[in-house]
Design a protein around this motif. Structure first.
Motif, PDB file in Angstrom:
ATOM      1  N   ALA A  16      -0.615  10.968   1.767  1.00  0.00           N
ATOM      2  CA  ALA A  16      -1.689   9.989   1.937  1.00  0.00           C
ATOM      3  C   ALA A  16      -2.464  10.291   3.208  1.00  0.00           C
ATOM      4  N   VAL A  17      -3.660   9.729   3.281  1.00  0.00           N
ATOM      5  CA  VAL A  17      -4.512   9.821   4.465  1.00  0.00           C
ATOM      6  C   VAL A  17      -4.848   8.402   4.914  1.00  0.00           C
ATOM      7  N   HIS A  18      -4.742   8.155   6.215  1.00  0.00           N
ATOM      8  CA  HIS A  18      -4.993   6.822   6.794  1.00  0.00           C
ATOM      9  C   HIS A  18      -5.945   6.990   7.975  1.00  0.00           C
ATOM     10  N   ASP A  19      -6.956   6.117   8.083  1.00  0.00           N
ATOM     11  CA  ASP A  19      -7.950   6.264   9.148  1.00  0.00           C
ATOM     12  C   ASP A  19      -7.720   5.325  10.333  1.00  0.00           C
ATOM     13  N   THR A  28       1.102  10.768  -5.615  1.00  0.00           N
ATOM     14  CA  THR A  28       2.550  10.913  -5.702  1.00  0.00           C
ATOM     15  C   THR A  28       2.917  11.528  -7.043  1.00  0.00           C
ATOM     16  N   THR A  29       3.827  12.485  -7.005  1.00  0.00           N
ATOM     17  CA  THR A  29       4.408  13.062  -8.217  1.00  0.00           C
ATOM     18  C   THR A  29       5.916  13.059  -8.062  1.00  0.00           C
ATOM     19  N   VAL A  30       6.612  12.546  -9.054  1.00  0.00           N
ATOM     20  CA  VAL A  30       8.073  12.537  -9.014  1.00  0.00           C
ATOM     21  C   VAL A  30       8.588  13.734  -9.807  1.00  0.00           C
ATOM     22  N   ASP A  31       9.120  14.705  -9.083  1.00  0.00           N
ATOM     23  CA  ASP A  31       9.657  15.924  -9.691  1.00  0.00           C
ATOM     24  C   ASP A  31      10.606  16.559  -8.684  1.00  0.00           C
ATOM     25  N   THR A  95      12.852   8.820   6.487  1.00  0.00           N
ATOM     26  CA  THR A  95      12.403   8.452   5.147  1.00  0.00           C
ATOM     27  C   THR A  95      12.898   7.071   4.735  1.00  0.00           C
ATOM     28  N   LEU A  96      14.090   6.699   5.149  1.00  0.00           N
ATOM     29  CA  LEU A  96      14.602   5.372   4.830  1.00  0.00           C
ATOM     30  C   LEU A  96      13.735   4.283   5.464  1.00  0.00           C
ATOM     31  N   ASP A  97      13.182   4.553   6.644  1.00  0.00           N
ATOM     32  CA  ASP A  97      12.285   3.598   7.293  1.00  0.00           C
ATOM     33  C   ASP A  97      11.019   3.380   6.467  1.00  0.00           C
ATOM     34  N   VAL A  98      10.581   4.430   5.775  1.00  0.00           N
ATOM     35  CA  VAL A  98       9.364   4.333   4.951  1.00  0.00           C
ATOM     36  C   VAL A  98       9.598   3.391   3.776  1.00  0.00           C
ATOM     37  N   GLY A 174       3.552   7.820   0.199  1.00  0.00           N
ATOM     38  CA  GLY A 174       2.712   8.363   1.252  1.00  0.00           C
ATOM     39  C   GLY A 174       1.914   7.282   1.948  1.00  0.00           C
ATOM     40  N   ALA A 175       1.473   6.274   1.181  1.00  0.00           N
ATOM     41  CA  ALA A 175       0.695   5.177   1.768  1.00  0.00           C
ATOM     42  C   ALA A 175       1.514   4.406   2.791  1.00  0.00           C
TER      43      ALA A 175
END
Length: 215
Positions: A16-19, A28-31, A95-98, A174-175
């Motif tokens: 993701a991109v955040h300004d 997102t792709t789950v693979d 990643t768990l924090d996300v 990602g967001a």
């Protein structure tokens, strides 16, 4: 501020991109088997969707796990490579924090992701989403009792953990990572370096000497 964020520590390849004010683009792709193939095209896609270029990015943030060895390294090595190319600093976020950031629950909770080998990576959080324990790796039945559990690890072992305890998002997004990182940057909060969180050795092993065959 323009944050490029991505995570490959789970089967979800997400970016993701955040300004600094909002998420401009996310994909997102789950693979679980194609992290290396998917990440760079996904980054290119979110930059294009957001109408920005890589040279506009002021911070690069990657999920730092815990997670499977191969997928995790794809994201972190990409973050370091892009940082070297652009000069933008690279940071790591657990990643768990996300997953916790995107979880809405009135009270303490756990986040658990699949660690394979019939185990989960997990951490505990207070009602604000701040991590208060972990990360750690354990059998699903060893998780602290009674607390709600977000993440794919909870769903995978719902029969052991208790279906009534399962809440929240399955994978990191990602967001969520971009928003979490943008908030920390705006507040001047400390970040981890973009290094992997390994809680055990990788599955791969250096081959030993060949066995002798006798007649």
């Amino acid at each position: 501020m323009l944050v490029l964020a991505f995570d490959t520590a789970t089967p979800a390849v997400t970016a993701a991109v955040h300004d600094g004010d909002r998420v401009l683009a996310e994909r997102t792709t789950v693979d679980a088997r194609r992290h290396g193939e998917l990440l760079v095209p996904t980054i290119e896609a979110v930059l294009s969707d957001a109408g920005v270029s890589l040279r506009d990015v002021t911070a690069i943030v990657s999920g730092s796990g815990p997670g499977p060895y191969t997928g995790l390294r794809v994201g972190l090595m990409t973050a370091q490579a892009l940082s070297s190319t652009t000069g933008a600093p690279a940071y790591g976020v657990c990643t768990l924090d996300v997953v916790a950031y995107a979880t809405e629950v009135a009270g303490p909770f756990l986040v658990a992701t699949d660690a394979r080998r019939k185990e989960v990576f997990w951490a505990s959080y207070d009602e604000t989403g701040a991590r208060i324990g972990g990360p750690a790796v354990d059998r699903p039945g060893a998780l602290p009792p009674d607390l709600p559990v977000a993440g794919a690890g909870g769903r995978l072992y719902a029969e052991i953990i208790g279906p009534e305890r399962i809440i929240g998002p399955v994978y990191p997004s990602g967001a969520a990572l971009a928003a979490l990182a943008a908030g920390r940057l705006a507040a001047g909060a400390p970040f981890d370096p973009p290094h992997p969180i390994y809680l055990r050795r990788p599955d791969a092993r250096v081959p030993g000497p060949a066995k002798k065959v006798t007649a």
